[in-house]
Design a protein around this motif. Structure first.
Motif, PDB file in Angstrom:
ATOM      1  N   PRO A 245     -24.323 -36.128  18.883  1.00  0.00           N
ATOM      2  CA  PRO A 245     -24.549 -34.785  18.327  1.00  0.00           C
ATOM      3  C   PRO A 245     -25.508 -33.978  19.193  1.00  0.00           C
ATOM      4  O   PRO A 245     -26.507 -34.508  19.699  1.00  0.00           O
ATOM      5  N   ALA A 246     -25.198 -32.697  19.361  1.00  0.00           N
ATOM      6  CA  ALA A 246     -26.053 -31.835  20.181  1.00  0.00           C
ATOM      7  C   ALA A 246     -27.482 -31.825  19.669  1.00  0.00           C
ATOM      8  O   ALA A 246     -28.441 -31.782  20.452  1.00  0.00           O
ATOM      9  N   ASP A 292     -24.745 -10.785  18.368  1.00  0.00           N
ATOM     10  CA  ASP A 292     -25.690 -11.247  19.390  1.00  0.00           C
ATOM     11  C   ASP A 292     -25.494 -12.754  19.511  1.00  0.00           C
ATOM     12  O   ASP A 292     -25.811 -13.516  18.583  1.00  0.00           O
ATOM     13  N   ARG A 293     -24.992 -13.211  20.638  1.00  0.00           N
ATOM     14  CA  ARG A 293     -24.624 -14.618  20.796  1.00  0.00           C
ATOM     15  C   ARG A 293     -25.819 -15.537  21.006  1.00  0.00           C
ATOM     16  O   ARG A 293     -25.756 -16.718  20.686  1.00  0.00           O
ATOM     17  N   GLN A 294     -26.891 -15.013  21.567  1.00  0.00           N
ATOM     18  CA  GLN A 294     -28.001 -15.883  21.936  1.00  0.00           C
ATOM     19  C   GLN A 294     -28.570 -16.666  20.753  1.00  0.00           C
ATOM     20  O   GLN A 294     -28.817 -17.875  20.869  1.00  0.00           O
ATOM     21  N   PRO A 295     -28.786 -16.044  19.576  1.00  0.00           N
ATOM     22  CA  PRO A 295     -29.290 -16.837  18.447  1.00  0.00           C
ATOM     23  C   PRO A 295     -28.317 -17.924  17.994  1.00  0.00           C
ATOM     24  O   PRO A 295     -28.740 -18.934  17.419  1.00  0.00           O
ATOM     25  N   LEU A 296     -27.035 -17.752  18.250  1.00  0.00           N
ATOM     26  CA  LEU A 296     -26.063 -18.774  17.870  1.00  0.00           C
ATOM     27  C   LEU A 296     -26.221 -20.012  18.748  1.00  0.00           C
ATOM     28  O   LEU A 296     -26.200 -21.141  18.266  1.00  0.00           O
ATOM     29  N   VAL A 297     -26.390 -19.770  20.043  1.00  0.00           N
ATOM     30  CA  VAL A 297     -26.574 -20.886  20.974  1.00  0.00           C
ATOM     31  C   VAL A 297     -27.939 -21.522  20.779  1.00  0.00           C
ATOM     32  O   VAL A 297     -28.076 -22.750  20.741  1.00  0.00           O
ATOM     33  N   GLY A 298     -28.967 -20.691  20.619  1.00  0.00           N
ATOM     34  CA  GLY A 298     -30.320 -21.214  20.504  1.00  0.00           C
ATOM     35  C   GLY A 298     -30.633 -21.835  19.162  1.00  0.00           C
ATOM     36  O   GLY A 298     -31.540 -22.668  19.054  1.00  0.00           O
ATOM     37  N   ASP A 346     -16.558 -28.549   7.702  1.00  0.00           N
ATOM     38  CA  ASP A 346     -16.309 -29.836   8.355  1.00  0.00           C
ATOM     39  C   ASP A 346     -17.072 -29.980   9.663  1.00  0.00           C
ATOM     40  O   ASP A 346     -17.402 -31.097  10.076  1.00  0.00           O
ATOM     41  N   ARG A 347     -17.303 -28.876  10.347  1.00  0.00           N
ATOM     42  CA  ARG A 347     -18.155 -28.878  11.537  1.00  0.00           C
ATOM     43  C   ARG A 347     -19.511 -28.308  11.128  1.00  0.00           C
ATOM     44  O   ARG A 347     -19.607 -27.136  10.750  1.00  0.00           O
ATOM     45  N   ALA A 348     -20.542 -29.133  11.227  1.00  0.00           N
ATOM     46  CA  ALA A 348     -21.835 -28.807  10.632  1.00  0.00           C
ATOM     47  C   ALA A 348     -22.411 -27.498  11.155  1.00  0.00           C
ATOM     48  O   ALA A 348     -23.109 -26.785  10.420  1.00  0.00           O
ATOM     49  N   GLU A 349     -22.140 -27.153  12.426  1.00  0.00           N
ATOM     50  CA  GLU A 349     -22.761 -25.955  13.001  1.00  0.00           C
ATOM     51  C   GLU A 349     -22.132 -24.650  12.496  1.00  0.00           C
ATOM     52  O   GLU A 349     -22.786 -23.603  12.505  1.00  0.00           O
ATOM     53  N   LEU A 350     -20.861 -24.698  12.076  1.00  0.00           N
ATOM     54  CA  LEU A 350     -20.164 -23.457  11.787  1.00  0.00           C
ATOM     55  C   LEU A 350     -20.744 -22.679  10.601  1.00  0.00           C
ATOM     56  O   LEU A 350     -20.849 -21.445  10.676  1.00  0.00           O
ATOM     57  N   PRO A 351     -21.113 -23.312   9.486  1.00  0.00           N
ATOM     58  CA  PRO A 351     -21.751 -22.526   8.426  1.00  0.00           C
ATOM     59  C   PRO A 351     -23.047 -21.850   8.882  1.00  0.00           C
ATOM     60  O   PRO A 351     -23.355 -20.730   8.452  1.00  0.00           O
ATOM     61  N   GLU A 466     -18.441 -24.790  23.533  1.00  0.00           N
ATOM     62  CA  GLU A 466     -19.117 -26.015  23.162  1.00  0.00           C
ATOM     63  C   GLU A 466     -19.217 -26.987  24.337  1.00  0.00           C
ATOM     64  O   GLU A 466     -18.450 -26.920  25.292  1.00  0.00           O
ATOM     65  N   ARG A 467     -20.163 -27.869  24.210  1.00  0.00           N
ATOM     66  CA  ARG A 467     -20.293 -28.992  25.136  1.00  0.00           C
ATOM     67  C   ARG A 467     -20.171 -30.288  24.339  1.00  0.00           C
ATOM     68  O   ARG A 467     -20.496 -30.321  23.154  1.00  0.00           O
ATOM     69  N   VAL A 468     -19.706 -31.319  24.980  1.00  0.00           N
ATOM     70  CA  VAL A 468     -19.682 -32.641  24.376  1.00  0.00           C
ATOM     71  C   VAL A 468     -20.712 -33.494  25.097  1.00  0.00           C
ATOM     72  O   VAL A 468     -20.890 -33.372  26.322  1.00  0.00           O
ATOM     73  N   PHE A 469     -21.405 -34.319  24.334  1.00  0.00           N
ATOM     74  CA  PHE A 469     -22.458 -35.160  24.911  1.00  0.00           C
ATOM     75  C   PHE A 469     -22.006 -36.610  24.883  1.00  0.00           C
ATOM     76  O   PHE A 469     -21.597 -37.129  23.847  1.00  0.00           O
ATOM     77  N   GLN A 470     -22.081 -37.224  26.038  1.00  0.00           N
ATOM     78  CA  GLN A 470     -21.685 -38.625  26.178  1.00  0.00           C
ATOM     79  C   GLN A 470     -22.876 -39.422  26.656  1.00  0.00           C
ATOM     80  O   GLN A 470     -23.630 -38.981  27.538  1.00  0.00           O
ATOM     81  N   GLY A 471     -23.048 -40.594  26.080  1.00  0.00           N
ATOM     82  CA  GLY A 471     -24.167 -41.446  26.457  1.00  0.00           C
ATOM     83  C   GLY A 471     -23.720 -42.709  27.155  1.00  0.00           C
ATOM     84  O   GLY A 471     -22.760 -43.353  26.738  1.00  0.00           O
ATOM     85  N   ASN A 472     -24.417 -43.052  28.230  1.00  0.00           N
ATOM     86  CA  ASN A 472     -24.206 -44.309  28.942  1.00  0.00           C
ATOM     87  C   ASN A 472     -25.541 -45.043  29.018  1.00  0.00           C
ATOM     88  O   ASN A 472     -26.554 -44.450  29.422  1.00  0.00           O
TER      89      ASN A 472
END
Length: 496
Positions: A245-246, A292-298, A346-351, A466-472
Motif C-alpha cells: 500500500p502507498a 486542484d490535483r496537488q491535494p489529491l496526490v499529497g 472498494d479502493r480506499a483512496e477514492l472516497p 497511480e503507482r504500484v509498490f513492489q517489495g524485494n
C-alpha cells in the motif's frame, strides 16, 4: 516455517480483519534451499483459469506463456512464437518456437496452439481482449499457425500477448472443458499444487526452453491485507511482495521497495448527456477549472502518485509527446447548481479523493451531494447516467498494451463503459483513425490526437496516475518491475 503465519494471526486479531496466509519461510532461509517466498495481493477467483483475470497470476509466476510478449512501449516481442507476418488485411501467420516442451512432457505444436486459442474464443464469458473480435485460428503446417479476423486488425500480435490467451498443453482441459494449468504450462516454473485461497507451490521446470530458473521453486501466499503484506517484507519473512500500500511504503527500508508507474489513471468523469447539469460544456469547464490535483496526490496518495497531464500517463513513455491541448469551452459561473458526485469504496483512496473534490467544487460555486457505495452497488447507476460526476480508477491499456480499446470503451458513441455518455463525431473519427493504423509510431501519434479530442469535450478530467509498490527483500535480485503487472518472478530471480 510457521513464524509468519502466527504473526499474521496476531495482526488479524488486533485489526479484526480476516487474513489469508500460508506458511512462510524467512527470506534467505526459505522453506527449502533456493526457494523463494512470494506474497501476492488477491487469491485466485477461478482456480487459475486462464480465460479469467487469474491469467495474470500465471504469467507473473512464470507458469504459462503466450505467443507474443510486449516491450516497455507496448510493441510485440517473440514469445512462444519467434516471428510473424501480416499476409493481408485479415490474416496473420506466426512461426512457433522450436524445442518447447510443456510441463507434462508434450511438445508445443500448431495443433496445441489452435486448441488453446480456439477454446479461448469459445469461452463464456470471452476473454476481454477478444471483446468484439471475431477470430479464427488454424494450423498452417506443424509449426506455424494462421490467425484470421473478420475485420482488419493491426493489433493481432499485441492481442496474443494477453495472459488470457496463454497456451496450455492439451492435458490441461478435462471433460468439462475447463482448463487446469497444473503441470500444463510451458514457463520456468511448474504449478504442482494450488491450495485454494491460501497459496500455491511451484517447482522449477528443468526442461524450460530458455534454461533453468535460478530459484528452485516458489512458495506463493495470497494475503489480501496490506498491513500483513508490508509486515512480511519488513520482518524478512517474504522474498518478493506485490502491491505494498502507498500509505505504508514509507515505513519500509527504501532499498527494499520500489514504485512503478502504472497504466492506471484516476479520472473525474463528467456526465455530458443532454438534459444533465454538466451537459453544458461551460459548466464542465468550470469543474475542470475548480480541480486542484496537488491535494489529491499529497493527501490520499501521500505523494506516491503522478499528477495527470492527460488520460495516458508515464507508464506509456511515448505519452509525453502529446500535442498542444485543444481549447475547451470557456467556463461559466456554476451559480449554485446542484450536482451529484459519486465513487466507490472498494479502493480506499477514492472516497478521500471524492471528498476533496467535493470541497473544491463547492468553493467554485456548485452544490455537491457526495455518494459512496461498493462498486457492485454503484456501477449500473454510473453507466446509466445517474450521477453528474464520477471518480474512477481506470486501467488505460487493458490487455493489449494499447490504449485504443480503453478510449473507445470509455469515450466513443458506442462505448460499452461510457460513463460520461459522450457522443462526439470528432472524437469518434479520431478513435476510428487511430484504431485502423498499423504503423506503431504513427498509431501512437493518432492516439494522442484522439486523447486531445476527448479532453477538448470536457467529458473527463484526469486527476492522477497511480503507482504500484513492489517489495524485494535484501539480497533478492532479478525480479521484474512491470507497469502492466504481467511479470514478477523471472528465470533469473534469486535470493543470494
Amino acid at each position: 516455517m510457521l513464524r509468519l503465519r502466527r504473526w499474521l494471526r496476531l495482526v488479524a486479531a488486533m485489526s479484526a480483519v480476516p487474513l489469508v496466509a500460508g506458511c512462510f519461510g524467512a527470506a534467505g532461509q526459505s522453506t527449502e534451499d533456493g526457494r523463494l517466498s512470494v506474497v501476492m495481493l488477491l487469491p485466485p477467483r477461478a482456480a487459475l483459469n486462464p480465460f479469467t483475470d487469474d491469467a495474470f497470476k500465471l504469467s507473473r509466476l512464470g507458469i504459462a506463456e503466450t505467443l507474443i510478449n510486449l516491450d516497455p512501449e507496448g510493441g510485440p516481442l517473440p514469445g512462444l512464437a519467434v516471428s510473424w507476418e501480416r499476409r493481408d488485411e485479415f490474416e496473420w501467420s506466426f512461426q512457433l518456437r522450436p524445442g518447447v516442451v510443456f510441463h507434462d512432457g508434450s511438445p508445443l505444436t500448431a495443433e496445441v496452439v489452435v486448441d488453446s486459442l480456439g477454446r479461448a474464443t469459445r469461452a463464456r464469458p470471452k476473454p476481454r481482449i477478444l471483446d468484439g473480435v471475431d477470430m479464427q485460428v488454424r494450423a498452417d503446417g506443424p509449426d506455424r499457425v494462421a490467425v484470421r479476423t473478420a475485420e482488419p486488425d493491426p493489433l493481432v500480435p499485441q492481442r496474443l500477448s494477453s495472459p488470457q490467451l496463454s497456451i496450455l498443453a492439451s492435458s490441461a482441459y478435462g471433460p468439462d472443458g475447463l482448463p487446469d494449468p497444473t503441470r500444463a504450462g510451458s514457463g520456468p516454473f511448474v504449478l504442482t499444487e494450488l491450495r485454494g485461497a491460501d497459496g500455491a507451490r511451484l517447482d522449477r521446470y528443468d526442461g524450460y526452453w530458455d534454461g533453468k530458473a535460478q530459484a528452485s521453486g516458489l512458495d506463493v501466499h495470497f494475503v489480501p491485507d496490506g498491513t500483513a503484506r508490508t509486515a512480511a517484507l519488513r520482518t524478512g519473512d517474504a522474498d518478493v511482495v506485490e502491491a505494498i500500500p502507498a500509505s505504508q511504503a514509507g515505513l519500509l527500508d527504501p532499498n527494499t521497495v520500489r514504485a512503478v508507474p502504472m497504466p492506471r489513471t484516476n479520472t473525474l468523469y463528467l456526465n455530458t448527456r443532454p438534459g444533465s447539469v454538466l451537459g453544458d460544456p461551460g459548466l464542465r469547464s468550470a469543474v475542470r477549472e475548480a480541480v486542484d490535483r496537488q491535494p489529491l496526490v499529497g493527501g490520499p496518495y501521500e505523494g506516491q502518485a503522478d499528477l495527470a497531464r492527460g488520460l495516458l500517463g508515464p507508464a506509456l513513455p511515448w505519452s509525453g509527446q502529446r500535442p498542444e491541448p485543444a481549447a475547451p469551452a470557456p467556463p461559466v459561473d456554476p451559480a449554485g447548481r446542484k450536482i451529484t458526485l459519486a465513487t466507490f469504496s472498494d479502493r480506499a483512496e477514492l472516497p478521500e479523493v471524492a471528498a476533496i473534490l467535493e470541497q473544491q467544487l463547492e468553493r467554485a460555486g456548485f452544490q455537491v451531494e457526495l455518494v459512496v457505495r461498493e462498486y457492485s452497488q454503484i456501477e449500473a447507476d454510473a453507466l446509466s447516467g445517474q450521477f453528474d460526476a464520477f471518480v474512477l480508477s481506470r486501467a488505460t491499456v487493458l490487455d493489449s498494451g494499447d490504449p485504443v480499446a480503453y478510449l473507445q470503451s470509455d469515450f466513443s458513441c458506442d462505448g460499452g463503459f461510457n460513463i460520461s455518455g459522450l457522443c462526439d463525431p470528432a472524437v469518434d473519427a479520431a478513435l476510428t483513425e487511430a484504431a485502423a493504423e498499423g504503423d506503431l509510431a504513427v498509431r501512437r501519434q493518432k492516439i494522442l490526437l484522439a486523447e486531445r479530442e476527448v479532453l477538448r469535450t470536457g467529458a473527463a478530467v484526469p486527476l492522477l496516475h497511480e503507482r504500484v509498490f513492489q517489495g524485494n527483500a535484501p539480497g533478492v535480485e532479478g525480479a521484474a518491475f512491470d507497469p502492466r503487472e504481467r511479470l514478477l518472478v523471472l528465470p533469473g530471480t534469486r535470493a543470494d
